[in-house]
Design a protein around this motif. Structure first.
Motif, PDB file in Angstrom:
ATOM      1  N   PHE A 280     -13.629   4.342   0.620  1.00  0.00           N
ATOM      2  CA  PHE A 280     -14.572   5.376   0.190  1.00  0.00           C
ATOM      3  C   PHE A 280     -14.908   5.269  -1.306  1.00  0.00           C
ATOM      4  O   PHE A 280     -15.381   6.223  -1.910  1.00  0.00           O
ATOM      5  CB  PHE A 280     -14.001   6.766   0.488  1.00  0.00           C
ATOM      6  CG  PHE A 280     -14.058   7.148   1.943  1.00  0.00           C
ATOM      7  CD1 PHE A 280     -15.232   7.645   2.489  1.00  0.00           C
ATOM      8  CD2 PHE A 280     -12.961   6.982   2.764  1.00  0.00           C
ATOM      9  CE1 PHE A 280     -15.301   7.997   3.826  1.00  0.00           C
ATOM     10  CE2 PHE A 280     -13.012   7.327   4.107  1.00  0.00           C
ATOM     11  CZ  PHE A 280     -14.190   7.839   4.643  1.00  0.00           C
ATOM     12  N   HIS A 281     -14.623   4.075  -1.890  1.00  0.00           N
ATOM     13  CA  HIS A 281     -14.995   3.755  -3.268  1.00  0.00           C
ATOM     14  C   HIS A 281     -14.225   4.597  -4.291  1.00  0.00           C
ATOM     15  O   HIS A 281     -14.776   5.018  -5.325  1.00  0.00           O
ATOM     16  CB  HIS A 281     -16.503   3.927  -3.486  1.00  0.00           C
ATOM     17  CG  HIS A 281     -17.339   3.260  -2.435  1.00  0.00           C
ATOM     18  ND1 HIS A 281     -17.415   1.891  -2.308  1.00  0.00           N
ATOM     19  CD2 HIS A 281     -18.093   3.777  -1.432  1.00  0.00           C
ATOM     20  CE1 HIS A 281     -18.204   1.589  -1.283  1.00  0.00           C
ATOM     21  NE2 HIS A 281     -18.619   2.712  -0.729  1.00  0.00           N
ATOM     22  N   GLY A 282     -12.938   4.824  -3.999  1.00  0.00           N
ATOM     23  CA  GLY A 282     -12.081   5.539  -4.933  1.00  0.00           C
ATOM     24  C   GLY A 282     -11.210   4.593  -5.729  1.00  0.00           C
ATOM     25  O   GLY A 282     -11.330   3.365  -5.643  1.00  0.00           O
ATOM     26  N   MET A 283     -10.311   5.165  -6.503  1.00  0.00           N
ATOM     27  CA  MET A 283      -9.401   4.415  -7.360  1.00  0.00           C
ATOM     28  C   MET A 283      -8.067   4.183  -6.660  1.00  0.00           C
ATOM     29  O   MET A 283      -7.768   4.825  -5.651  1.00  0.00           O
ATOM     30  CB  MET A 283      -9.160   5.187  -8.663  1.00  0.00           C
ATOM     31  CG  MET A 283     -10.375   5.278  -9.562  1.00  0.00           C
ATOM     32  SD  MET A 283     -10.093   6.456 -10.905  1.00  0.00           S
ATOM     33  CE  MET A 283      -8.611   5.761 -11.648  1.00  0.00           C
ATOM     34  N   PRO A 284      -7.230   3.279  -7.188  1.00  0.00           N
ATOM     35  CA  PRO A 284      -5.877   3.125  -6.635  1.00  0.00           C
ATOM     36  C   PRO A 284      -5.043   4.377  -6.895  1.00  0.00           C
ATOM     37  O   PRO A 284      -5.248   5.082  -7.888  1.00  0.00           O
ATOM     38  CB  PRO A 284      -5.312   1.913  -7.388  1.00  0.00           C
ATOM     39  CG  PRO A 284      -6.139   1.791  -8.617  1.00  0.00           C
ATOM     40  CD  PRO A 284      -7.492   2.324  -8.285  1.00  0.00           C
ATOM     41  N   VAL A 285      -4.104   4.650  -5.994  1.00  0.00           N
ATOM     42  CA  VAL A 285      -3.305   5.876  -6.100  1.00  0.00           C
ATOM     43  C   VAL A 285      -1.822   5.553  -6.015  1.00  0.00           C
ATOM     44  O   VAL A 285      -1.401   4.568  -5.395  1.00  0.00           O
ATOM     45  CB  VAL A 285      -3.676   6.888  -4.985  1.00  0.00           C
ATOM     46  CG1 VAL A 285      -5.095   7.375  -5.156  1.00  0.00           C
ATOM     47  CG2 VAL A 285      -3.468   6.293  -3.596  1.00  0.00           C
TER      48      VAL A 285
END
Length: 537
Positions: A280-285
């Motif tokens: 969903f085009h987010g950042m690493p977590v």
């Protein structure tokens, strides 16, 4: 205690949302990337993970690594960098899942704690300096630590006083409010910044700007074939960083509260969270220490606190998104600097200075991150720590043992001059495990000591430090036993671990019979040596 979890979730939501937007700036991604990562991390870990305190969201370290990796591979192309970020986060999730399936939960132990602490300190310093342009209201042309500092020094005349005043005021507010646990400091600072945004904007202070949170269907475009190999290596490195950070947070609070750590299940939870965030085009977590500690301090009792925080953040985004877009950028920079300031405490190095251990490793990690960048710095620091370990193991240290006070204990005669060496035998003990890097020089030292004790009819070799033997060590032992046999001296090996003893039995060295391997202690071998001449007489 659902009410306690609900209150904890409400409390930490005020920290998580502004940090998510701020960390997007570290990653050089649009603000929505951090918010999407926050939703993915809280939802996936809340459903799958085991720690009742862990808060999984974007972290400052992973954001910095993501920025360094995508900027290096994209050659300045913004669209290409966004594509590479999506692929890299998704591949990181797959690396987590592969590690979970292979049950590699202890894999993070390859990074020594001094490396992690030095890396965290250096990274916090790099991140804090990287936020200074936003705090000063200027657009910097350099990103490297030293170059950026020099540029900021040369451009003192370009500093915007209104932006600097806003950022410093926000920092002071954050440090003051953190002393009041009952108040959500970051949220209060954000609200104050939004309330003053019109007045600040009129004086040239930049605002966050539009945040596009229209949910898109999962998509994953493929990069060029030549980029797959570096992406695979970077995703493995990013997974290692995230898990080392997450495992440290999870294990700290599990030990504090007597909880069990489900290492491989947490690997799977982090893998799914990163995969969803990437798609969903987010950042690493990961489970960052600041958010996790805030959750525990707020009174969380189960993973329900994280899910409550998710609900609160979702409500804030749905109802107050236009206001979130008006957060002054110096305030976001102040939030990042405040978040990483906990890692900028020189006291973390005090134990290494006191113990006189691993000081160079910790210092090398700090300097490597500053000099070579976030990603290369970590790899160099890990390599340096492994080289230092190999150097220690490869440095041959062999001691001569003597009986202490006529008892059953045998100690190094160099450190204990009162220890008595037994007549007719020489007892030697390698201080490191025998392996390919030190076996030959170690046994060369043994030859030299035997030559100085020509009256010793028996040489006793204590291998208590060697849990196993490789082929190089085995061949070196064979050469040593033949050399002793040619001199008319016998070799007895004592304190063998089972694996090493089994190997020596399979090797069947002619000068080392099975009987010479049956001594479980130095005392047994020494008594057999003393008894042998008596029996002959």
């Amino acid at each position: 205690m659902p009410w306690a979890d609900a209150l904890a979730g409400l409390s930490i939501a005020g920290l998580l949302l502004p940090e998510a937007v701020a960390y997007s700036g570290i990653a050089k991604l649009p603000p929505q990337a951090g918010v999407i990562a926050l939703f993915a991390g809280l939802a996936c870990y809340g459903a799958i993970g085991r720690s009742r305190f862990a808060i999984v969201s974007a972290t400052s370290s992973s954001a910095a690594v993501l920025a360094a990796a995508t900027l290096a591979l994209s050659n300045g192309d913004v669209a290409q960098r966004l594509l590479l970020a999506t692929v890299l986060v998704s591949l990181t999730g797959l690396c987590f899942l592969v590690a979970a399936l292979a049950r590699l939960g202890a894999f993070s132990n390859v990074i020594a704690k001094p490396v992690l602490r030095g890396y965290a300190f250096g990274l916090a310093l790099v991140i804090a300096v990287g936020q200074l342009p936003g705090l000063l209201g200027i657009s910097a042309q350099h990103g490297q630590f030293a170059s950026l500092l020099l540029e900021l020094g040369r451009r003192v005349g370009d500093w915007q006083s209104a932006s600097l005043f806003t950022g410093v005021a926000a920092l002071i507010g954050l440090f003051v409010l953190e002393r009041i646990r009952a108040l959500p400091g970051p949220l209060l600072v954000i609200v104050a910044g939004i309330a003053l945004s019109t007045w600040l904007g009129a004086r040239g202070v930049a605002l966050t700007g539009p945040i596009a949170l229209a949910l898109q269907m999962p998509s994953l475009q493929l990069p060029a074939a030549a980029q797959w190999m570096p992406l695979a290596g970077l995703s493995a490195a990013l997974m290692l960083i995230l898990y080392a950070e997450s495992y440290g947070s999870i294990r700290t609070y599990a030990l504090k509260h007597g909880d069990e750590v489900a290492v491989n299940r947490d690997l799977a939870a982090l893998g799914i969270a990163n995969l969803v965030s990437g798609l969903f085009h987010g950042m690493p977590v990961g489970a960052g220490y600041s958010a996790t500690s805030a959750n525990e301090a707020a009174g969380a009792g189960s993973r329900l606190a994280g899910l409550c925080a998710l609900a609160v953040v979702l409500a804030l985004v749905l109802l107050f998104l236009p206001w979130i877009e008006r957060i002054p950028r110096p305030v976001l920079a102040a939030i990042v600097i405040h978040a990483v300031s906990k890692s900028l405490r020189p006291a973390v190095f005090r134990p290494y200075l006191q113990w006189r251990r691993d000081r160079l490793v910790a210092l090398a990690a700090v300097l490597a991150v500053i000099a070579f960048g976030v990603l290369n710095g970590l790899l160099i620091a890990i390599a340096f720590s492994l080289l230092m370990l190999l150097r220690t193991l490869a440095t041959p240290r062999l001691c001569v043992l003597g009986r202490l006070h006529g008892g059953h204990d045998f100690v190094d005669v160099a450190r204990h001059p009162e220890a008595e060496q037994l007549a007719g035998c020489l007892i030697l003990r390698p201080e490191e495990p025998l392996f390919f890097a030190n076996a030959e020089p170690m046994l060369a030292q043994a030859r030299a000591k035997v030559a100085r004790h020509a009256d010793a009819a028996v040489v006793i070799l204590s291998l208590e430090e060697s849990p196993d033997l490789d082929s190089t060590a085995l061949e070196a032992l064979g050469d040593f036993s033949r050399w002793l046999s040619a001199r008319g001296q016998a070799l007895r090996v004592t304190r063998l671990k089972d694996a090493a003893r089994d190997l020596l039995l399979r090797a069947a060295l002619p000068q080392l019979s099975p009987e010479e391997l049956n001594y479980w202690s130095v005392e047994d071998a020494a008594q057999a040596t003393v008894a042998a001449p008596a029996q002959k007489s």
